[in-house]
Design a protein around this motif. Structure first.
Motif, PDB file in Angstrom:
ATOM      1  N   ALA A 105      -3.420  11.890  -2.805  1.00  0.00           N
ATOM      2  CA  ALA A 105      -4.155  10.863  -2.799  1.00  0.00           C
ATOM      3  C   ALA A 105      -4.728   9.343  -2.632  1.00  0.00           C
ATOM      4  O   ALA A 105      -5.204   8.238  -2.644  1.00  0.00           O
ATOM      5  CB  ALA A 105      -5.659  10.885  -3.710  1.00  0.00           C
ATOM      6  N   LEU A 106      -3.222   8.805  -2.812  1.00  0.00           N
ATOM      7  CA  LEU A 106      -2.924   7.698  -3.222  1.00  0.00           C
ATOM      8  C   LEU A 106      -2.413   7.066  -1.553  1.00  0.00           C
ATOM      9  O   LEU A 106      -2.463   5.315  -2.035  1.00  0.00           O
ATOM     10  CB  LEU A 106      -1.556   7.358  -4.061  1.00  0.00           C
ATOM     11  N   PRO A 113      -2.728  13.749  -6.943  1.00  0.00           N
ATOM     12  CA  PRO A 113      -3.950  14.383  -6.657  1.00  0.00           C
ATOM     13  C   PRO A 113      -3.838  14.884  -5.167  1.00  0.00           C
ATOM     14  O   PRO A 113      -3.370  13.765  -3.882  1.00  0.00           O
ATOM     15  CB  PRO A 113      -5.471  13.925  -6.865  1.00  0.00           C
ATOM     16  N   PRO A 114      -4.250  15.726  -4.692  1.00  0.00           N
ATOM     17  CA  PRO A 114      -4.046  16.328  -3.187  1.00  0.00           C
ATOM     18  C   PRO A 114      -5.397  15.096  -2.454  1.00  0.00           C
ATOM     19  O   PRO A 114      -5.968  15.421  -2.673  1.00  0.00           O
ATOM     20  CB  PRO A 114      -4.447  17.615  -3.070  1.00  0.00           C
ATOM     21  N   LYS A 152      -1.419  -0.759  -4.266  1.00  0.00           N
ATOM     22  CA  LYS A 152       0.260  -0.316  -5.626  1.00  0.00           C
ATOM     23  C   LYS A 152      -0.393  -1.478  -6.911  1.00  0.00           C
ATOM     24  O   LYS A 152      -0.244  -0.153  -7.968  1.00  0.00           O
ATOM     25  CB  LYS A 152       1.156  -0.778  -4.991  1.00  0.00           C
ATOM     26  N   ALA A 153      -0.604  -2.435  -6.415  1.00  0.00           N
ATOM     27  CA  ALA A 153      -0.987  -3.212  -7.997  1.00  0.00           C
ATOM     28  C   ALA A 153      -2.274  -2.610  -8.279  1.00  0.00           C
ATOM     29  O   ALA A 153      -2.379  -2.721  -9.121  1.00  0.00           O
ATOM     30  CB  ALA A 153      -0.595  -4.827  -7.486  1.00  0.00           C
ATOM     31  N   GLN A 154      -3.606  -2.612  -7.568  1.00  0.00           N
ATOM     32  CA  GLN A 154      -5.042  -1.752  -8.348  1.00  0.00           C
ATOM     33  C   GLN A 154      -4.251  -1.026  -8.563  1.00  0.00           C
ATOM     34  O   GLN A 154      -5.307  -0.306  -9.599  1.00  0.00           O
ATOM     35  CB  GLN A 154      -5.693  -1.749  -7.201  1.00  0.00           C
ATOM     36  N   THR A 155      -3.307   0.503  -8.861  1.00  0.00           N
ATOM     37  CA  THR A 155      -3.579   1.762  -8.749  1.00  0.00           C
ATOM     38  C   THR A 155      -3.128   1.409 -10.150  1.00  0.00           C
ATOM     39  O   THR A 155      -3.367   2.420 -10.810  1.00  0.00           O
ATOM     40  CB  THR A 155      -1.946   1.925  -7.639  1.00  0.00           C
ATOM     41  N   LEU A 197       0.855  -1.142   0.269  1.00  0.00           N
ATOM     42  CA  LEU A 197      -0.187   0.149  -0.011  1.00  0.00           C
ATOM     43  C   LEU A 197       0.956   1.632  -0.244  1.00  0.00           C
ATOM     44  O   LEU A 197       2.063   1.383   0.564  1.00  0.00           O
ATOM     45  CB  LEU A 197      -0.622  -0.076   1.216  1.00  0.00           C
ATOM     46  N   PHE A 198       1.043   2.081  -0.620  1.00  0.00           N
ATOM     47  CA  PHE A 198       0.762   3.712  -0.493  1.00  0.00           C
ATOM     48  C   PHE A 198       0.835   4.054   1.023  1.00  0.00           C
ATOM     49  O   PHE A 198      -0.060   4.675   0.810  1.00  0.00           O
ATOM     50  CB  PHE A 198       0.247   4.588  -1.910  1.00  0.00           C
TER      51      PHE A 198
END
Ligand code: DG2
Length: 251
Positions: free
Chosen positions: A94-95, A124-125, A100-103, A21-22
């Motif tokens: 916003a990440l 994105p913020p 990460k893989a889904q993104t 995850l980010f």
């Protein structure tokens, strides 16, 4: 002999690193593997005779605890500690909290790599009151609101990290201390970019593994004698660097 000794250490694996995850400014803890990596990092320092005289960390527990565990393993728990938001991980906007893989699957490789590794494209913020926002966290209460990020690209990190390099870290080096900086993948990429003079384009290809000390010898002008630094366990570092690079691709 180069006059200045600097050691960079990315924190050990965190719970969210393991989940892919980010993370950014979210204050995620080390997992068990990460704790072991931190202890091993300290043992590597001890074996190399590279004993820090002072440590600088972020305000985030994965870096703070890594420094603590590594210093304990090197029997240097007693050295002075300085913590600063300027060594925090890059704010991932916003990440933060996203897989990460889904993104990568959702937005495609090009956009994913722009957000993750381009020098000047921020994600994105993140809304100030979003679930993973730290805008109102008490640890940042002394920071003027306009300095509290809602997203950052690597360039933003360079801009907010460098004042601390010059005002907080360089003075320790100038007095002959061996300095340990325990921080994060992207805040350390920002520092390496500065130290090695890496171009805006080339920094995209630079990845830093968790828990393996990266030692720099700096000359009188603070230029690395060993360009790119020296990992204390080069084989483990090479394998771990590949894994960081491919993070979006694994589940
Ligand atoms: C990671 C880096 O930061 O991620 O914020 O997710 O070093 O604090 O675990 P760290 C994050 P990538 O930029 O390598 O995806």
């Amino acid at each position: 002999d180069a006059p200045y000794k600097l050691i960079l250490l990315r924190h050990g694996e965190s719970e969210w690193n393991a989940k892919n995850l980010f993370t950014g400014w979210v204050d995620v803890n080390l997992n068990e593997k990460g704790e072991k990596e931190a202890v091993r990092g300290g043992e590597l320092l001890k074996d190399a005779g590279l004993l820090p005289d002072v440590v600088h960390t972020s305000l985030q527990k994965r870096a703070i605890r890594t420094a603590q565990l590594a210093l304990e393993a090197a029997d240097r728990l007693w050295i002075p500690v300085h913590r600063t938001w300027r060594l925090n991980e890059r704010h991932y906007g916003a990440l933060q909290g996203k897989d990460k893989a889904q993104t990568l699957a959702e937005f495609g490789e090009e956009q994913f790599m722009l957000w993750r590794r381009s020098y000047d494209t921020p994600p994105p913020p993140l809304d100030r009151d979003a679930e993973y926002s730290q805008f109102e966290d008490p640890r940042y209460a002394t920071l003027p609101p306009e300095l509290r990020p809602q997203t950052e690209c690597l360039k933003d990190v360079v801009v907010r990290m460098l004042p601390y390099w010059f005002d907080g870290i360089v003075p320790d080096l100038l007095t002959g201390r061996t300095v340990l900086v325990a921080a994060h993948g992207n805040s350390l990429r920002a520092l390496v970019k500065h130290l090695d003079g890496v171009s805006d384009a080339d920094i995209a290809g630079l990845n830093i593994p968790t828990g393996i000390p990266l030692s720099y010898e700096l000359d009188a002008d603070f230029k690395p004698v060993n360009s790119g630094g020296t990992y204390l366990d080069p084989e483990a570092a090479a394998a771990a660097i590949e894994a960081v690079k491919n993070q979006g691709k694994k589940k």
